[in-house]
Design an enzyme around this catalytic site. Structure first.
Site, mmCIF file in Angstrom:
data_model
loop_
_atom_site.group_PDB
_atom_site.id
_atom_site.type_symbol
_atom_site.label_atom_id
_atom_site.label_comp_id
_atom_site.label_asym_id
_atom_site.label_seq_id
_atom_site.Cartn_x
_atom_site.Cartn_y
_atom_site.Cartn_z
ATOM 1 N N CYS A 299 0.978 -1.211 0.337
ATOM 2 C CA CYS A 299 -0.208 0.481 -0.084
ATOM 3 C C CYS A 299 1.028 0.932 -0.086
ATOM 4 C CB CYS A 299 -1.190 -0.183 1.457
ATOM 5 S SG CYS A 299 -1.876 1.610 1.326
ATOM 6 N N CYS B 161 -0.313 4.172 2.532
ATOM 7 C CA CYS B 161 -0.037 4.026 3.909
ATOM 8 C C CYS B 161 0.967 4.144 4.001
ATOM 9 C CB CYS B 161 -0.699 2.840 3.956
ATOM 10 S SG CYS B 161 -2.335 2.470 4.088
ATOM 11 N N ASP B 162 2.492 3.275 3.346
ATOM 12 C CA ASP B 162 3.645 3.364 4.131
ATOM 13 C C ASP B 162 4.279 4.153 3.436
ATOM 14 O OD1 ASP B 162 2.453 0.774 5.780
ATOM 15 O OD2 ASP B 162 3.302 -0.187 3.692
#
Length: 518
Positions: free
Chosen positions: A344, A347-348
Site C-alpha cells: 500500500c 499507507c506506507d
C-alpha cells in the site's frame, strides 16, 4: 491551525462533551511543537469543558495526552493528528469527555473485564486510510479499561524511532514493547488476540444458530449487495466475512462508482455497512471460512466451516470472498514483509521519505503508485515484466515527466535482498539479455494484481485455472444452491460497481432457487 469552517464543525461536536478533562502537552522549540500548540489552543477555545496544560514530561515531543481530573486516561498522541487521523482525535476528545461510543454492550463489557497490563504503541501515517481504525479501537479500549493505554505515533515525524524499531509499514502496533500486529484491525480483532477465550465463545454462538435461507460468505461490495437484496425478500439472511469491506478498505480514491463523484474506500465501506444494518441481517465479522460441505441432496443444507471451529448451515450460499494482493513469489519476499516489502503506497509511503524504493508492476496501480511515491522518496525504480507498460497513456506521460523515476521494462524480479532486519535491495533478470542486476534500495511496493480468495473451496466448487469460481450468467456455480459474486469469480473486470451488481444478481438467483426447490 483550524480554518473557520472546521472550527464550526468541531465546536458542534464538542458540545457533546459532558465530563471536564485536560490536554497535557509535551512540547519543545520546534516548528512542529508550535503547530501542535496552535491546534490544541484552537480546540480548548471552542469549549469550557477542556483545559490545556503545556508542562507535560513525555520524551516524545511534540505529543499530548487526554486526562480526566486526577486520572491517567491512557490516551495519547505523539505528533499532530490531522489528515486521516483528525477523526481519531475528535472521537478521542468525545470519548474521554464522557460521550458514549456506538460499540455494542457485549463488546464494551468484554473490554472492561480484561485483566492485566496492556501498553500499546501504534505507529501511523497521516495518509494511511487503515490507520484510524486501529488508533480509534485502541483509544476506545483505553477509555473503557484503566489497564489499557495507547499512544498513537506519527511515524513520519519520529523518524529516528521508526528507524530504531525498523517500522516499515503502518499501522504497526507494539504491545508492552514487543511487536503485536501490523495492518488494519478492529476492536473485536484486537480483543481476539488479547482475550484468548473470545474465539471459543464466538464459535459456540455461531454454531448454535439455526440454518439460514441465504448465507453470504464475504463482506465486500458483492457480499453487502447480496445480503441487502436477500433481506429485502424477507428471508432469513446472514453475512460472515473475514473483514467487512474487503479490498475496498485498502482503496484510497474511488472516482468511478456511478452516482458518487468521488469517495474513499473506508468511507464507502461505512456506507455499505450502515445500509446492511438497515435490514435484518445477521452480520458475523472477522470470520474466516475454511471449508464448504455441500448439501447431501437437493433441498438439503449446505455447511460452511470456519477457522475458529464454528460452522453455519444454510439452504443457499453466496460466495463473495473477493481477492487479495498478488505476491511476487520470490526468495526473501515473505521474510521482509512489513520490513520493506509493502503493498500500500498510500499507507506506507511516508515511512520511506528520502529513501530509494521500487514499484513492481506497470499497470495503472503500479504507475499511480510510482507517481505518488516520487513526491515523497528520493528515487523510484519501476520494474515491468512485459516490454511495454500497461497503464493508461495519461499516467505514463506523467510518470516519464518525473526526474526521480527510472522505468525498467522486460524485468523479472528474482530475489528480495536484506540484512536480516530490513530490505536492502532486489535482484532482477533482464528478460532480453538474461543478465542479472541488483538495485540497492530500502523499500519495494508490489502492485501486480490480485489473487482470488478461493483456496478453501478447492475440491468442492469448480474453479478456473486462475482459481476463480466458475459461474454462469445467473451467478450459479456447479453446486445447486451455491452461487458466487464479485472478484472471486470468473466475471471479467474486477470493479466495485460490477461486484455490487453481481452480488445483487446472485442474491436474486438464490431467492429464485429457494422458491423452486424449497
Amino acid at each position: 491551525m483550524l480554518d473557520a469552517n472546521l472550527k464550526t464543525q468541531l465546536k458542534a461536536y464538542l458540545e457533546k462533551v459532558t465530563q471536564p478533562f485536560e490536554i497535557v502537552a509535551s512540547l519543545d522549540d520546534s516548528a512542529k511543537s508550535q503547530e501542535l500548540l496552535g491546534l490544541l489552543q484552537d480546540i480548548v477555545g471552542l469549549t469550557d469543558k477542556i483545559t490545556l496544560k503545556t508542562d507535560g514530561s513525555d520524551v516524545r515531543r511534540p505529543s499530548f495526552a487526554l486526562n480526566r481530573p486526577g486520572e491517567d486516561t491512557g490516551v495519547a498522541f505523539a505528533g499532530i493528528p490531522m489528515g486521516h487521523e483528525f477523526t481519531s482525535l475528535v472521537l478521542a476528545l468525545l470519548q474521554v469527555g464522557g460521550h458514549p461510543s456506538k460499540l455494542d454492550a457485549d463488546t464494551i463489557e468484554q473490554i472492561k473485564g480484561i485483566e492485566g497490563k496492556f501498553e500499546f504503541e501504534t505507529y501511523f501515517s497521516l495518509s494511511c486510510q487503515n490507520c484510524p481504525d486501529v488508533v480509534q479501537a485502541l483509544n476506545l479500549m483505553a477509555v473503557l479499561n484503566p489497564n489499557i493505554r495507547n499512544v498513537s505515533i506519527d511515524g513520519a515525524l519520529f523518524q529516528d524511532e521508526v528507524e530504531r524499531r525498523q517500522v516499515m509499514a503502518v499501522p504497526s502496533i507494539y504491545l508492552n514493547g514487543e511487536v503485536f500486529a501490523s495492518g488494519r484491525m478492529e476492536v473485536k480483532e484486537i480483543l481476539a488476540k488479547i482475550d484468548t477465550g473470545a474465539a471459543n465463545r464466538d464459535a459456540e454462538k455461531m454454531s448454535a444458530k439455526q440454518a439460514f435461507d441465504v448465507l453470504v460468505i464475504g463482506g465486500g461490495p458483492a457480499g453487502a449487495a447480496a445480503a441487502i437484496y436477500a433481506a429485502r425478500k424477507g428471508i432469513r439472511t446472514a453475512i460472515a466475512g473475514e473483514r467487512f469491506g474487503g479490498q475496498v478498505l485498502d482503496t484510497m480514491s474511488i472516482e468511478n462508482f456511478i452516482s458518487v463523484k468521488e469517495t474513499e474506500g473506508p468511507k464507502l465501506v461505512r456506507a455499505l455497512e450502515e445500509h446492511v444494518k438497515e435490514y435484518e441481517v445477521d452480520v458475523m465479522n472477522l470470520q474466516r471460512a475454511s471449508a464448504l460441505v455441500p448439501a447431501a441432496s437437493e433441498g438439503g443444507l449446505h455447511e460452511v466451516k470456519f477457522d475458529n471451529g464454528a460452522s453455519l448451515k444454510a439452504k443457499t450460499l453466496i460466495l463473495s470472498t473477493g481477492a487479495r494482493w498478488r505476491e511476487m513469489g520470490v526468495p526473501g519476499e515473505q521474510e521482509y514483509k512489513a520490513k520493506g516489502v509493502c503493498f500500500c503506497p498510500h499507507c506506507d509511503g511516508p515511512l520511506f521519505k528520502g529513501k530509494r524504493v521500487a514499484v513492481i508492476g506497470g499497470g495503472n496501480s503500479g504507475v499511480e503508485a510510482a507517481i505518488d511515491l516520487a513526491g515523497i522518496v528520493s528515487h523510484v525504480t519501476l520494474l515491468e515484466f512485459a516490454d511495454t507498460l500497461r497503464a493508461d497513456a495519461v499516467l505514463q506521460k506523467k510518470l516519464y515527466s518525473l526526474p526521480n523515476v527510472t522505468v525498467i521494462k522486460s524485468a523479472q524480479t528474482t530475489e528480495v535482498k536484506g540484512d536480516g532486519q530490513k530490505v536492502t535491495g532486489l535482484v532482477y533478470k533482464d528478460r532480453t539479455s538474461e543478465e542479472l542486476h541488483t538495485v540497492e534500495l530500502e523499500g519495494i511496493f508490489v502492485q501486480i494484481g490480485l489473487l482470488p480468495n478461493s483456496d478453501w473451496l478447492k475440491g468442492t466448487v469448480e474453479l478456473s485455472r486462475f482459481g476463480e469460481i466458475i459461474v454462469d450468467a445467473k451467478g450459479a456455480t456447479n453446486i445447486p444452491g451455491v452461487f458466487a459474486a464479485g472478484d472471486v469469480t470468473t466475471v471479467p473486470y474486477k470493479q466495485i460497481v460490477i461486484a455490487v451488481g453481481e452480488g445483487a444478481k446472485a442474491s436474486l438467483s438464490a431467492f429464485d432457487h429457494l422458491i423452486r426447490h424449497n
